[in-house]
Design a protein around this motif. Sequence first.
Motif, PDB file in Angstrom:
ATOM      1  N   VAL A  29     -60.889   7.541 -74.821  1.00 56.46           N
ATOM      2  CA  VAL A  29     -61.775   7.053 -75.878  1.00 56.46           C
ATOM      3  C   VAL A  29     -62.275   5.660 -75.511  1.00 56.46           C
ATOM      4  CG1 VAL A  29     -61.937   6.363 -78.300  1.00 56.46           C
ATOM      5  CG2 VAL A  29     -60.616   8.393 -77.662  1.00 56.46           C
ATOM      6  N   LEU A  30     -63.584   5.501 -75.538  1.00 55.93           N
ATOM      7  CA  LEU A  30     -64.198   4.188 -75.349  1.00 55.93           C
ATOM      8  C   LEU A  30     -64.649   3.705 -76.721  1.00 55.93           C
ATOM      9  CD1 LEU A  30     -66.365   4.908 -72.169  1.00 55.93           C
ATOM     10  CD2 LEU A  30     -64.034   4.001 -72.304  1.00 55.93           C
ATOM     11  N   PRO A  31     -64.071   2.605 -77.203  1.00 54.75           N
ATOM     12  CA  PRO A  31     -64.378   2.139 -78.563  1.00 54.75           C
ATOM     13  C   PRO A  31     -65.782   1.563 -78.679  1.00 54.75           C
ATOM     14  CG  PRO A  31     -63.034   0.530 -77.435  1.00 54.75           C
ATOM     15  CD  PRO A  31     -63.151   1.714 -76.509  1.00 54.75           C
ATOM     16  N   ASP A  32     -66.179   1.289 -79.903  1.00 53.54           N
ATOM     17  CA  ASP A  32     -67.463   0.660 -80.177  1.00 53.54           C
ATOM     18  C   ASP A  32     -67.546  -0.653 -79.393  1.00 53.54           C
ATOM     19  OD1 ASP A  32     -69.648  -0.747 -81.333  1.00 53.54           O
ATOM     20  OD2 ASP A  32     -69.344   0.279 -83.233  1.00 53.54           O
ATOM     21  N   PRO A  33     -68.614  -0.870 -78.627  1.00 57.52           N
ATOM     22  CA  PRO A  33     -68.749  -2.117 -77.868  1.00 57.52           C
ATOM     23  C   PRO A  33     -68.713  -3.369 -78.735  1.00 57.52           C
ATOM     24  CG  PRO A  33     -70.299  -0.514 -77.059  1.00 57.52           C
ATOM     25  CD  PRO A  33     -69.680   0.071 -78.310  1.00 57.52           C
ATOM     26  N   ASP A  35     -66.522  -4.115 -80.706  1.00 53.80           N
ATOM     27  CA  ASP A  35     -65.138  -4.578 -80.658  1.00 53.80           C
ATOM     28  C   ASP A  35     -64.854  -5.405 -79.412  1.00 53.80           C
ATOM     29  OD1 ASP A  35     -64.761  -3.154 -82.998  1.00 53.80           O
ATOM     30  OD2 ASP A  35     -63.931  -1.394 -81.974  1.00 53.80           O
ATOM     31  N   LEU A  36     -65.762  -5.381 -78.446  1.00 54.20           N
ATOM     32  CA  LEU A  36     -65.546  -6.050 -77.168  1.00 54.20           C
ATOM     33  C   LEU A  36     -66.388  -7.312 -76.992  1.00 54.20           C
ATOM     34  CD1 LEU A  36     -65.580  -2.809 -74.993  1.00 54.20           C
ATOM     35  CD2 LEU A  36     -63.591  -3.963 -75.965  1.00 54.20           C
ATOM     36  N   VAL A  37     -67.184  -7.660 -78.001  1.00 54.76           N
ATOM     37  CA  VAL A  37     -68.007  -8.864 -77.903  1.00 54.76           C
ATOM     38  C   VAL A  37     -67.393  -9.976 -78.744  1.00 54.76           C
ATOM     39  CG1 VAL A  37     -70.155  -7.644 -77.400  1.00 54.76           C
ATOM     40  CG2 VAL A  37     -69.568  -8.164 -79.774  1.00 54.76           C
ATOM     41  N   ASP A  38     -67.866 -11.172 -78.505  1.00 59.43           N
ATOM     42  CA  ASP A  38     -67.418 -12.353 -79.232  1.00 59.43           C
ATOM     43  C   ASP A  38     -67.606 -12.139 -80.726  1.00 59.43           C
ATOM     44  OD1 ASP A  38     -66.962 -14.870 -80.286  1.00 59.43           O
ATOM     45  OD2 ASP A  38     -68.332 -15.901 -78.937  1.00 59.43           O
ATOM     46  N   GLU A  39     -66.557 -12.326 -81.487  1.00 58.00           N
ATOM     47  CA  GLU A  39     -66.601 -12.060 -82.928  1.00 58.00           C
ATOM     48  C   GLU A  39     -67.288 -13.146 -83.737  1.00 58.00           C
ATOM     49  OE1 GLU A  39     -62.813 -10.849 -84.510  1.00 58.00           O
ATOM     50  OE2 GLU A  39     -62.408  -9.648 -82.729  1.00 58.00           O
ATOM     51  N   THR A  40     -67.854 -14.146 -83.084  1.00 57.61           N
ATOM     52  CA  THR A  40     -68.521 -15.211 -83.830  1.00 57.61           C
ATOM     53  C   THR A  40     -69.928 -14.830 -84.273  1.00 57.61           C
ATOM     54  OG1 THR A  40     -69.364 -16.246 -81.804  1.00 57.61           O
ATOM     55  CG2 THR A  40     -67.227 -17.019 -82.638  1.00 57.61           C
ATOM     56  N   ALA A  47     -79.741 -10.839 -78.998  1.00 60.41           N
ATOM     57  CA  ALA A  47     -78.728 -11.195 -77.997  1.00 60.41           C
ATOM     58  C   ALA A  47     -77.454 -10.369 -78.179  1.00 60.41           C
ATOM     59  CB  ALA A  47     -78.406 -12.690 -78.073  1.00 60.41           C
ATOM     60  N   LEU A  48     -77.049 -10.162 -79.417  1.00 62.70           N
ATOM     61  CA  LEU A  48     -75.862  -9.354 -79.701  1.00 62.70           C
ATOM     62  C   LEU A  48     -76.072  -7.913 -79.230  1.00 62.70           C
ATOM     63  CD1 LEU A  48     -73.111  -8.785 -81.083  1.00 62.70           C
ATOM     64  CD2 LEU A  48     -74.380  -8.442 -83.207  1.00 62.70           C
ATOM     65  N   PHE A  49     -77.217  -7.337 -79.543  1.00 63.82           N
ATOM     66  CA  PHE A  49     -77.478  -5.954 -79.158  1.00 63.82           C
ATOM     67  C   PHE A  49     -77.642  -5.817 -77.647  1.00 63.82           C
ATOM     68  CE2 PHE A  49     -79.156  -5.559 -83.664  1.00 63.82           C
ATOM     69  CZ  PHE A  49     -77.976  -4.998 -84.130  1.00 63.82           C
ATOM     70  N   ALA A  50     -78.247  -6.793 -77.001  1.00 62.87           N
ATOM     71  CA  ALA A  50     -78.397  -6.751 -75.539  1.00 62.87           C
ATOM     72  C   ALA A  50     -77.035  -6.814 -74.857  1.00 62.87           C
ATOM     73  CB  ALA A  50     -79.296  -7.888 -75.068  1.00 62.87           C
ATOM     74  N   ALA A  51     -76.123  -7.632 -75.376  1.00 59.92           N
ATOM     75  CA  ALA A  51     -74.772  -7.722 -74.805  1.00 59.92           C
ATOM     76  C   ALA A  51     -74.038  -6.390 -74.957  1.00 59.92           C
ATOM     77  CB  ALA A  51     -73.987  -8.849 -75.485  1.00 59.92           C
ATOM     78  N   GLN A  52     -74.163  -5.773 -76.116  1.00 60.40           N
ATOM     79  CA  GLN A  52     -73.496  -4.490 -76.337  1.00 60.40           C
ATOM     80  C   GLN A  52     -74.125  -3.371 -75.504  1.00 60.40           C
ATOM     81  OE1 GLN A  52     -72.101  -3.906 -80.639  1.00 60.40           O
ATOM     82  NE2 GLN A  52     -73.733  -5.441 -80.794  1.00 60.40           N
ATOM     83  N   LEU A  53     -75.428  -3.443 -75.305  1.00 59.47           N
ATOM     84  CA  LEU A  53     -76.095  -2.454 -74.464  1.00 59.47           C
ATOM     85  C   LEU A  53     -75.518  -2.511 -73.046  1.00 59.47           C
ATOM     86  CD1 LEU A  53     -79.751  -1.417 -74.450  1.00 59.47           C
ATOM     87  CD2 LEU A  53     -78.719  -2.040 -72.291  1.00 59.47           C
ATOM     88  N   ARG A  54     -75.381  -3.706 -72.525  1.00 58.96           N
ATOM     89  CA  ARG A  54     -74.857  -3.882 -71.169  1.00 58.96           C
ATOM     90  C   ARG A  54     -73.418  -3.359 -71.078  1.00 58.96           C
ATOM     91  NH1 ARG A  54     -75.942  -3.282 -66.350  1.00 58.96           N
ATOM     92  NH2 ARG A  54     -77.759  -4.606 -66.426  1.00 58.96           N
ATOM     93  N   ILE A  55     -72.584  -3.694 -72.042  1.00 59.41           N
ATOM     94  CA  ILE A  55     -71.188  -3.218 -72.050  1.00 59.41           C
ATOM     95  C   ILE A  55     -71.159  -1.694 -72.095  1.00 59.41           C
ATOM     96  CG2 ILE A  55     -69.074  -3.068 -73.451  1.00 59.41           C
ATOM     97  CD1 ILE A  55     -69.697  -6.001 -74.330  1.00 59.41           C
ATOM     98  N   SER A  56     -71.943  -1.114 -72.989  1.00 54.27           N
ATOM     99  CA  SER A  56     -71.915   0.341 -73.147  1.00 54.27           C
ATOM    100  C   SER A  56     -72.440   1.050 -71.906  1.00 54.27           C
ATOM    101  CB  SER A  56     -72.681   0.769 -74.399  1.00 54.27           C
ATOM    102  OG  SER A  56     -74.045   0.450 -74.294  1.00 54.27           O
ATOM    103  N   ALA A  57     -73.389   0.454 -71.210  1.00 51.51           N
ATOM    104  CA  ALA A  57     -73.910   1.058 -69.974  1.00 51.51           C
ATOM    105  C   ALA A  57     -72.897   0.928 -68.840  1.00 51.51           C
ATOM    106  CB  ALA A  57     -75.231   0.397 -69.586  1.00 51.51           C
ATOM    107  N   ASP A  58     -72.331  -0.256 -68.686  1.00 54.47           N
ATOM    108  CA  ASP A  58     -71.381  -0.490 -67.590  1.00 54.47           C
ATOM    109  C   ASP A  58     -70.174   0.437 -67.675  1.00 54.47           C
ATOM    110  OD1 ASP A  58     -73.004  -2.464 -66.556  1.00 54.47           O
ATOM    111  OD2 ASP A  58     -71.781  -4.135 -67.291  1.00 54.47           O
ATOM    112  N   ARG A  59     -69.691   0.673 -68.863  1.00 52.06           N
ATOM    113  CA  ARG A  59     -68.484   1.482 -68.997  1.00 52.06           C
ATOM    114  C   ARG A  59     -68.722   2.969 -68.768  1.00 52.06           C
ATOM    115  NH1 ARG A  59     -67.019   1.474 -75.401  1.00 52.06           N
ATOM    116  NH2 ARG A  59     -68.792   2.721 -76.072  1.00 52.06           N
TER     117      ARG A  59
END
Length: 183
Positions: A29-33, A35-40, A47-59
């Motif tokens: 199971v790969l969790p929601d990205p 959960d893997l970004v800075d919680e601030t 910027a938040l969505f671009a960071a999550q896009l990159r995480i979700s693609a890389d994994r």
Amino acid sequence: MRIVVSGTHASGKSTLVSDFALRHPGFTVLPDPFDLVDETWDRPNAALFAAQLRISADRLDPDESAENLVAERGPIDFLAYLVALDGLARASGSRELLERSTEITREALEHVDVLVILPLTEIDGIQPGIDEHLELRDAMNEVLLDLIGDIDVIGDHVKVVEITGDRRQRLGALEAVAVGATG
């Protein structure tokens, strides 16, 4: 079997992935990205969505992840959020960001067997809270449904399946797709 479960926020992704994982422990199971970004981050932005896009693609890179996996969200989710922000005039970022995000999404989806879409429906019984950015939720849902029909984004490899219904019906439909493809 590489499955990505996509949909706007508060659409039942976490529940479906969790239910599926309990019955199919052979899947990673790969969790929601998120959960893997800075919680601030306090509100949705490009910027938040671009960071999550990159995480979700890389994994989704086959060299980095298991052969049998179920991922909560994929890059297409975050591409849809970026386009939705742009449509809501909330400045999704530059045209270059959208173009690069589309390219990353297309490349990542080459490593996905099944893309499950959970569209918003009345029959799902999900009642989001007022703090769920309802306008963005609806806009992202519409954009996501448009994107899954775009062969330039989806490609011709991934099987796209829309799943609706209550919790039990959704799990049954996902199992039918996963078992049907592997068994």
